[in-house]
Design a protein around this motif. Structure first.
Motif, PDB file in Angstrom:
ATOM      1  N   LEU A 179       0.855  -1.159  -0.043  1.00 20.11           N
ATOM      2  CA  LEU A 179       0.022  -0.190  -0.042  1.00 20.11           C
ATOM      3  C   LEU A 179       0.979   1.303   0.071  1.00 20.11           C
ATOM      4  O   LEU A 179       1.053   1.981  -0.477  1.00 20.11           O
ATOM      5  N   THR A 180       2.112   1.587   0.536  1.00 17.65           N
ATOM      6  CA  THR A 180       3.045   1.984   0.883  1.00 17.65           C
ATOM      7  C   THR A 180       3.250   1.923  -1.042  1.00 17.65           C
ATOM      8  O   THR A 180       3.462   3.874  -1.360  1.00 17.65           O
ATOM      9  N   MET A 248      -7.933   5.027  -5.727  1.00 16.84           N
ATOM     10  CA  MET A 248      -8.341   5.328  -4.820  1.00 16.84           C
ATOM     11  C   MET A 248      -7.368   5.768  -3.586  1.00 16.84           C
ATOM     12  O   MET A 248      -6.963   6.658  -2.941  1.00 16.84           O
ATOM     13  N   THR A 249      -5.593   5.528  -3.734  1.00 21.94           N
ATOM     14  CA  THR A 249      -4.749   5.890  -2.665  1.00 21.94           C
ATOM     15  C   THR A 249      -4.485   7.074  -2.748  1.00 21.94           C
ATOM     16  O   THR A 249      -4.566   7.976  -2.539  1.00 21.94           O
ATOM     17  N   GLU A 250      -4.591   7.505  -4.313  1.00 25.44           N
ATOM     18  CA  GLU A 250      -4.341   8.673  -4.883  1.00 25.44           C
ATOM     19  C   GLU A 250      -5.609   9.628  -4.600  1.00 25.44           C
ATOM     20  O   GLU A 250      -5.130  10.923  -4.154  1.00 25.44           O
ATOM     21  N   LEU A 251      -6.498   9.320  -4.788  1.00 29.78           N
ATOM     22  CA  LEU A 251      -7.311   9.959  -3.832  1.00 29.78           C
ATOM     23  C   LEU A 251      -7.885  10.068  -2.647  1.00 29.78           C
ATOM     24  O   LEU A 251      -7.940  11.286  -1.891  1.00 29.78           O
ATOM     25  N   LEU A 258      -4.426   8.206   4.044  1.00 26.72           N
ATOM     26  CA  LEU A 258      -4.148   7.609   3.526  1.00 26.72           C
ATOM     27  C   LEU A 258      -4.766   5.943   3.401  1.00 26.72           C
ATOM     28  O   LEU A 258      -5.890   5.410   4.068  1.00 26.72           O
ATOM     29  N   VAL A 259      -4.674   5.060   2.775  1.00 25.84           N
ATOM     30  CA  VAL A 259      -5.547   3.729   2.539  1.00 25.84           C
ATOM     31  C   VAL A 259      -4.399   2.717   3.924  1.00 25.84           C
ATOM     32  O   VAL A 259      -3.478   2.829   2.937  1.00 25.84           O
ATOM     33  N   GLU A 271     -11.921  -6.795  13.521  1.00 20.80           N
ATOM     34  CA  GLU A 271     -12.343  -6.861  11.936  1.00 20.80           C
ATOM     35  C   GLU A 271     -10.868  -6.084  11.665  1.00 20.80           C
ATOM     36  O   GLU A 271      -9.885  -5.654  12.141  1.00 20.80           O
ATOM     37  N   VAL A 272      -9.979  -6.810  10.261  1.00 20.38           N
ATOM     38  CA  VAL A 272      -8.656  -6.532   9.472  1.00 20.38           C
ATOM     39  C   VAL A 272      -9.285  -5.932   8.218  1.00 20.38           C
ATOM     40  O   VAL A 272      -9.700  -6.559   7.485  1.00 20.38           O
ATOM     41  N   ILE A 273      -9.999  -4.670   8.252  1.00 16.59           N
ATOM     42  CA  ILE A 273     -10.227  -3.924   6.559  1.00 16.59           C
ATOM     43  C   ILE A 273      -9.185  -2.920   6.593  1.00 16.59           C
ATOM     44  O   ILE A 273      -8.612  -1.765   6.717  1.00 16.59           O
ATOM     45  N   PRO A 274      -9.791  -2.882   4.895  1.00 12.97           N
ATOM     46  CA  PRO A 274      -8.673  -1.115   4.753  1.00 12.97           C
ATOM     47  C   PRO A 274      -9.820  -0.183   5.263  1.00 12.97           C
ATOM     48  O   PRO A 274     -11.315  -0.405   5.330  1.00 12.97           O
ATOM     49  N   ARG A 275      -8.664   0.517   5.546  1.00 12.16           N
ATOM     50  CA  ARG A 275      -9.334   2.299   6.252  1.00 12.16           C
ATOM     51  C   ARG A 275      -8.740   3.065   5.523  1.00 12.16           C
ATOM     52  O   ARG A 275      -7.218   3.454   5.302  1.00 12.16           O
ATOM     53  N   LEU A 276      -9.431   4.265   5.754  1.00  7.90           N
ATOM     54  CA  LEU A 276      -8.936   5.334   5.290  1.00  7.90           C
ATOM     55  C   LEU A 276      -8.327   5.642   6.892  1.00  7.90           C
ATOM     56  O   LEU A 276      -9.590   6.703   7.713  1.00  7.90           O
TER      57      LEU A 276
END
Length: 332
Positions: A179-180, A248-251, A258-259, A271-276
């Motif tokens: 993700l980085t 998504m990461t750019e927006l 950051l995502v 839970e383990v999920i993508p978050r902002l």
């Protein structure tokens, strides 16, 4: 203290190396380790008078104490004359073996256990702790979550007067690296994954990392070890990072976020999920770093950041647990 090591891969070797490097420190804290056995899948080194670790590291199976095809750990742990077992076999979250059997045998035969193996704890945490309590033994597992990050020690010792309300963190360095990379260089998920594999951050089969299974396993251990729940991996809402795109990461960046792949647990949700995450958040760490934040009722938020993997980093956690057990046993 007589010690047996089960599993002598990269982490096991790092433990032996640091043991040799820190002999003067051990003397100052009244710790006299004697490794009497080291078990591998195809044989073992055993010497009741104490193995020569430098010889094991330099000569390996050429060492005179090596016995090819010797009885495996599960057949020897019960009657082995030692005080503590260090279980470092490969994690298996399907049935926990062979680590689960090793830990049960060690505890039932009156030995303390330190482990870096997530599998047995993910599958049988309450049962293992019940055996340890019944046998008046200690089972410590700092190295199972966050590599070198001493989160269980901090929760157990430094935050003793606190009620820990929730735990939030980035628990997998591979997914964080991907993700980085996607955020900083606007590359695709597949391109970031390939680079992670080339650098050795991701396995040839990265499923456990990118689908969130590894992070979920660690979150279960955090929940049970710190919040004193009885969670299993089936209780975790899991969503991986494979659907994240550079767009998504750019927006997210444009809006100051950051995502990140975030694990979260309290007494009602896991839970383990993508978050902002706000770019200013303590959780906004990059690369392969891990971060764990404990929300408490007195100290408020305590955030720990560190290397979540690596043989020497993991050996720090293992040896920290061993030294803690040595201190407790000396006091008693």
């Amino acid at each position: 203290m007589k010690i047996a090591i089960v599993g002598f891969g990269n982490v096991g070797r790092a433990v032996a190396e640091v043991m040799l490097e820190r002999r003067e420190l051990f003397q100052k804290v009244d710790f006299e380790p004697k490794v009497v056995a080291v078990f591998e899948r195809d044989g073992s080194w055993i010497d009741e008078n104490g193995l020569k670790l430098q010889e094991l590291l330099s000569k390996g199976t050429s060492s005179p104490s090596w016995v090819e095809g010797a009885a495996m750990a599960e057949e020897r742990l019960a009657d082995l004359d030692c005080d503590l077992i260090v279980e470092m076999t490969v994690t298996n979250i399907e049935d926990g073996e062979p680590g689960l059997t090793h830990i049960v045998e060690a505890l039932n035969s009156g030995k303390d256990v330190v482990t870096s193996n997530k599998g047995p704890l993910v599958l049988a945490f309450p049962e293992l702790m019940e055996i340890a309590e019944k046998k008046n033994r200690m089972l410590l597992y700092e190295a199972t979550v966050g590599g070198a990050i001493p989160v269980f020690h901090v929760a157990r010792e430094a935050l003793l007067v606190n009620r820990i309300i929730s735990i939030t963190g980035i628990l997998n360095g591979t997914s964080n690296y991907i993700l980085t990379k996607m955020t900083d260089e606007k590359v695709s998920f597949n391109a970031a994954l390939r680079e992670a594999q080339e650098k050795g951050y991701a396995e040839a089969d990265p499923t456990y990392d990118i689908e969130g299974i590894d992070a979920a396993s660690k979150l279960v251990i955090l929940a049970n070890g710190i919040l004193k729940t009885s969670k299993s991996i089936k209780d975790v809402r899991i969503e991986g990072i494979t659907r994240i795109t550079p767009e998504m990461t750019e927006l997210a960046m444009e809006d100051g976020y950051l995502v990140k792949h975030i694990g979260y647990v309290d007494r009602n949700r896991i839970e383990v999920i993508p978050r902002l995450i706000p770019r200013s958040s303590p959780l906004a760490v990059g690369g392969t770093l891990n971060v764990i934040s404990l929300k408490t009722d007195v100290a408020q938020d305590i955030t720990l950041i560190g290397r979540g993997a690596g043989p020497r980093e993991t050996s720090s956690a293992i040896l920290g647990d061993i030294l803690h057990i040595n201190k407790i046993r000396k006091e008693n």
